[in-house]
Design a protein around this motif. Structure first.
Motif, PDB file in Angstrom:
ATOM      1  N   SER A 197     -16.615 -16.799 -86.470  1.00 13.36           N
ATOM      2  CA  SER A 197     -17.629 -15.917 -87.049  1.00 13.36           C
ATOM      3  C   SER A 197     -17.064 -15.117 -88.224  1.00 13.36           C
ATOM      4  CB  SER A 197     -18.220 -14.985 -85.987  1.00 13.36           C
ATOM      5  OG  SER A 197     -17.224 -14.181 -85.396  1.00 13.36           O
ATOM      6  N   ALA A 198     -15.744 -14.891 -88.260  1.00 11.50           N
ATOM      7  CA  ALA A 198     -15.148 -14.207 -89.407  1.00 11.50           C
ATOM      8  C   ALA A 198     -15.315 -15.042 -90.676  1.00 11.50           C
ATOM      9  CB  ALA A 198     -13.671 -13.926 -89.147  1.00 11.50           C
ATOM     10  N   ILE A 199     -15.129 -16.364 -90.559  1.00 11.97           N
ATOM     11  CA  ILE A 199     -15.323 -17.254 -91.708  1.00 11.97           C
ATOM     12  C   ILE A 199     -16.767 -17.183 -92.194  1.00 11.97           C
ATOM     13  CG2 ILE A 199     -15.372 -19.676 -92.422  1.00 11.97           C
ATOM     14  CD1 ILE A 199     -12.986 -20.121 -90.497  1.00 11.97           C
ATOM     15  N   VAL A 200     -17.696 -17.223 -91.244  1.00 11.31           N
ATOM     16  CA  VAL A 200     -19.120 -17.188 -91.600  1.00 11.31           C
ATOM     17  C   VAL A 200     -19.486 -15.838 -92.210  1.00 11.31           C
ATOM     18  CG1 VAL A 200     -21.471 -17.480 -90.751  1.00 11.31           C
ATOM     19  CG2 VAL A 200     -19.627 -18.826 -89.747  1.00 11.31           C
ATOM     20  N   CYS A 201     -18.940 -14.768 -91.641  1.00 14.78           N
ATOM     21  CA  CYS A 201     -19.229 -13.419 -92.137  1.00 14.78           C
ATOM     22  C   CYS A 201     -18.739 -13.247 -93.579  1.00 14.78           C
ATOM     23  CB  CYS A 201     -18.570 -12.387 -91.221  1.00 14.78           C
ATOM     24  SG  CYS A 201     -18.887 -10.673 -91.677  1.00 14.78           S
ATOM     25  N   ALA A 202     -17.521 -13.704 -93.850  1.00 17.23           N
ATOM     26  CA  ALA A 202     -16.986 -13.603 -95.206  1.00 17.23           C
ATOM     27  C   ALA A 202     -17.822 -14.420 -96.189  1.00 17.23           C
ATOM     28  CB  ALA A 202     -15.530 -14.070 -95.223  1.00 17.23           C
ATOM     29  N   ALA A 203     -18.251 -15.604 -95.742  1.00 22.31           N
ATOM     30  CA  ALA A 203     -19.090 -16.451 -96.598  1.00 22.31           C
ATOM     31  C   ALA A 203     -20.420 -15.773 -96.899  1.00 22.31           C
ATOM     32  CB  ALA A 203     -19.324 -17.804 -95.927  1.00 22.31           C
ATOM     33  N   LEU A 204     -21.033 -15.167 -95.882  1.00 27.71           N
ATOM     34  CA  LEU A 204     -22.308 -14.478 -96.100  1.00 27.71           C
ATOM     35  C   LEU A 204     -22.151 -13.342 -97.104  1.00 27.71           C
ATOM     36  CD1 LEU A 204     -25.288 -13.937 -95.464  1.00 27.71           C
ATOM     37  CD2 LEU A 204     -24.540 -12.566 -93.507  1.00 27.71           C
ATOM     38  N   SER A 205     -21.061 -12.591 -97.006  1.00 26.84           N
ATOM     39  CA  SER A 205     -20.834 -11.499 -97.961  1.00 26.84           C
ATOM     40  C   SER A 205     -20.736 -12.030 -99.388  1.00 26.84           C
ATOM     41  CB  SER A 205     -19.554 -10.745 -97.596  1.00 26.84           C
ATOM     42  OG  SER A 205     -19.737  -9.978 -96.431  1.00 26.84           O
ATOM     43  N   CYS A 206     -20.075 -13.180 -99.555  1.00 23.56           N
ATOM     44  CA  CYS A 206     -19.984 -13.787-100.888  1.00 23.56           C
ATOM     45  C   CYS A 206     -21.350 -14.218-101.395  1.00 23.56           C
ATOM     46  CB  CYS A 206     -19.044 -14.985-100.840  1.00 23.56           C
ATOM     47  SG  CYS A 206     -17.293 -14.541-100.745  1.00 23.56           S
ATOM     48  N   LEU A 207     -22.147 -14.814-100.509  1.00 26.28           N
ATOM     49  CA  LEU A 207     -23.487 -15.248-100.906  1.00 26.28           C
ATOM     50  C   LEU A 207     -24.364 -14.064-101.309  1.00 26.28           C
ATOM     51  CD1 LEU A 207     -24.096 -17.942 -98.134  1.00 26.28           C
ATOM     52  CD2 LEU A 207     -23.781 -18.381-100.576  1.00 26.28           C
ATOM     53  N   LEU A 208     -24.265 -12.967-100.576  1.00 23.75           N
ATOM     54  CA  LEU A 208     -25.042 -11.770-100.903  1.00 23.75           C
ATOM     55  C   LEU A 208     -24.728 -11.271-102.307  1.00 23.75           C
ATOM     56  CD1 LEU A 208     -24.724  -9.751 -97.553  1.00 23.75           C
ATOM     57  CD2 LEU A 208     -26.757 -10.952 -98.374  1.00 23.75           C
ATOM     58  N   ASP A 209     -23.452 -11.301-102.668  1.00 24.90           N
ATOM     59  CA  ASP A 209     -23.057 -10.795-103.984  1.00 24.90           C
ATOM     60  C   ASP A 209     -23.289 -11.820-105.093  1.00 24.90           C
ATOM     61  OD1 ASP A 209     -22.380  -8.378-102.929  1.00 24.90           O
ATOM     62  OD2 ASP A 209     -20.228  -8.757-102.850  1.00 24.90           O
ATOM     63  N   PHE A 210     -23.044 -13.098-104.808  1.00 24.47           N
ATOM     64  CA  PHE A 210     -23.256 -14.123-105.819  1.00 24.47           C
ATOM     65  C   PHE A 210     -24.725 -14.165-106.245  1.00 24.47           C
ATOM     66  CE2 PHE A 210     -24.245 -18.579-106.966  1.00 24.47           C
ATOM     67  CZ  PHE A 210     -23.439 -18.700-108.088  1.00 24.47           C
ATOM     68  N   TYR A 211     -25.609 -14.064-105.275  1.00 24.45           N
ATOM     69  CA  TYR A 211     -27.051 -14.104-105.576  1.00 24.45           C
ATOM     70  C   TYR A 211     -27.640 -12.709-105.821  1.00 24.45           C
ATOM     71  CZ  TYR A 211     -27.121 -19.058-104.489  1.00 24.45           C
ATOM     72  OH  TYR A 211     -26.899 -20.415-104.521  1.00 24.45           O
ATOM     73  N   GLN A 212     -26.789 -11.683-105.715  1.00 28.02           N
ATOM     74  CA  GLN A 212     -27.197 -10.300-105.998  1.00 28.02           C
ATOM     75  C   GLN A 212     -28.402  -9.878-105.158  1.00 28.02           C
ATOM     76  OE1 GLN A 212     -27.692 -10.119-110.290  1.00 28.02           O
ATOM     77  NE2 GLN A 212     -25.503 -10.395-110.660  1.00 28.02           N
ATOM     78  N   VAL A 213     -28.311 -10.147-103.853  1.00 30.83           N
ATOM     79  CA  VAL A 213     -29.416  -9.806-102.940  1.00 30.83           C
ATOM     80  C   VAL A 213     -28.943  -8.900-101.802  1.00 30.83           C
ATOM     81  CG1 VAL A 213     -30.743 -11.877-103.467  1.00 30.83           C
ATOM     82  CG2 VAL A 213     -29.064 -11.951-101.616  1.00 30.83           C
ATOM     83  N   ARG A 214     -27.778  -8.290-101.961  1.00 33.08           N
ATOM     84  CA  ARG A 214     -27.250  -7.428-100.901  1.00 33.08           C
ATOM     85  C   ARG A 214     -28.251  -6.329-100.547  1.00 33.08           C
ATOM     86  NH1 ARG A 214     -22.406  -6.490 -98.501  1.00 33.08           N
ATOM     87  NH2 ARG A 214     -21.487  -8.192 -99.732  1.00 33.08           N
ATOM     88  N   HIS A 215     -28.945  -5.814-101.538  1.00 33.38           N
ATOM     89  CA  HIS A 215     -29.889  -4.714-101.309  1.00 33.38           C
ATOM     90  C   HIS A 215     -31.178  -5.179-100.631  1.00 33.38           C
ATOM     91  CE1 HIS A 215     -31.164  -6.667-104.979  1.00 33.38           C
ATOM     92  NE2 HIS A 215     -32.304  -5.992-104.985  1.00 33.38           N
ATOM     93  N   LEU A 216     -31.381  -6.499-100.547  1.00 29.19           N
ATOM     94  CA  LEU A 216     -32.627  -7.033 -99.989  1.00 29.19           C
ATOM     95  C   LEU A 216     -32.501  -7.530 -98.550  1.00 29.19           C
ATOM     96  CD1 LEU A 216     -33.869  -9.084-103.086  1.00 29.19           C
ATOM     97  CD2 LEU A 216     -34.596  -6.794-102.358  1.00 29.19           C
ATOM     98  N   ILE A 217     -31.290  -7.608 -98.035  1.00 31.20           N
ATOM     99  CA  ILE A 217     -31.084  -8.110 -96.664  1.00 31.20           C
ATOM    100  C   ILE A 217     -30.416  -7.016 -95.849  1.00 31.20           C
ATOM    101  CG2 ILE A 217     -29.978  -9.863 -95.236  1.00 31.20           C
ATOM    102  CD1 ILE A 217     -30.233 -11.809 -97.525  1.00 31.20           C
TER     103      ILE A 217
END
Length: 341
Positions: free
Chosen positions: A111-131
């Motif tokens: 789950s640490a691998i998945v969590c780190a990946a999700l954080s990257c996706l949030l920032d790459f797509y600039q949607v951190r504020h929406l989820i």
């Protein structure tokens, strides 16, 4: 993560310790967990032509190879954004990872691998504020469920939030909101803690198997014992706030004893039990960090007791380390998404 413009985005997700209440998080219970700085993941290696094309390929070809966790979170993230009207740009990206979280130690390496990946996706797509922060552990868990991994939200909450977190997974709240109630706590409330783990552990995943089915079947002993486990974090939070460390030690031991009654020694494994017992034989409190493979220890008599335990672990062939507790990972954008602050 790197974009075509070579603007790197990096995130780490750390191992976690289920401090009190596990495994009741899978059974509408409660938990106190913290993020463990001793080990971390910083991401699997694959180049995606585009997120939409990759998800379409998954639908037809399925998962394969060592990047399956990455693929699963990309699919879950894409579908969540699509279902919630969140538009994603179509730039390309590459994900790469490394991890030093020991395998099969119940420290939530996958789950640490998945969590780190999700954080990257949030920032790459600039949607951190929406989820919302509260929703992110569900996305991580759903990605793992895609691969048949049976687990609860506790690990993912600790890894998303960081720090020390009290969690309540009561059924009413879960049914209404789809997630639990998560309350960060002051890291200063924790006493010095130690980690014991085996370099060649047994598979932690099999530990849940029979108990889960018995709980679903309405087994009175399992249901009542799991409720008792779920009450331990309530008492534990009070003990931490009051710094009643004698009570805390008692609760840690009781948590493991209840788990042992439910799962039985054969399911827990002789090596896992010995890691607990090696601490108890010198008067320390100990319990699993997760499903087995690693143990969290409190030495109420202080450094001299910890040194004795370290010597005994070395003789027995176990790894012994002081824990490093990571503070909260949430920034102002994350905090702004939370239902309560």
């Amino acid at each position: 993560m790197a974009t075509e413009k070579n603007a790197a985005i990096e995130h780490r997700a750390y191992a976690r310790v289920g401090f009190l209440g596990n495994p009741s998080d899978v059974y509408y219970g409660r938990a106190i967990s913290f993020s463990l700085g001793n080990f971390c993941a910083s991401l699997p290696s694959i180049c995606f032509i585009s997120l939409v094309l990759k998800v379409n390929r998954l639908e037809s070809d399925g998962y394969y190879g060592g990047v399956r966790l990455l693929m699963a979170i990309c699919k879950i993230f894409h579908n969540y954004c699509k279902d919630n009207g969140i538009n994603l740009h179509e730039e390309n990206f590459t994900l790469s990872y490394d991890t030093n979280i020991p395998r099969q130690t119940g420290l939530s390496g996958s789950s640490a691998i998945v969590c780190a990946a999700l954080s990257c996706l949030l920032d790459f797509y600039q949607v951190r504020h929406l989820i919302k922060v509260e929703v992110r552990p569900n996305l991580i868990l759903n990605a793992e469920k895609e691969l048949g991994i049976v687990a609860g939200l506790q690990d993912r909450v600790a890894q998303v939030y960081g720090g020390l977190v009290y969690m309540d997974f009561n059924k009413k709240h879960m049914d209404e909101l789809g997630h639990g109630e998560y309350t960060p706590m002051d890291l200063g409330l924790l006493p010095p803690l130690y980690l014991i783990y085996a370099e060649n552990p047994s598979d932690s995943g099999k530990v849940h198997s029979t108990v889960r089915q018995r709980w679903l079947d309405g087994d009175n002993f399992i249901i009542s014992t799991m409720e008792e486990v779920a009450n331990i974090p309530l008492e534990g939070r009070k003990a931490l706030i009051e710094k009643d460390y004698a009570k805390l030690a008692s609760l840690m031991n009781h948590n493991f004893d209840l788990r042992r009654q439910m799962f039985g020694d054969d399911a827990l494994g002789a090596m896992n039990i010995e890691m607990v017992e090696i601490a108890r034989r010198i008067g320390a409190a100990s319990k699993f960090t997760g499903s087995g493979g690693a143990v969290i220890v409190f030495c109420p008599e202080g450094p001299s007791q910890a040194k004795l335990l370290e010597d005994n672990c070395r003789t027995a062939g176990f790894v012994f380390q002081p824990t490093q507790v990571m503070p909260s990972f949430l920034n102002e954008v994350d905090l702004g998404t939370m239902s309560t602050r």
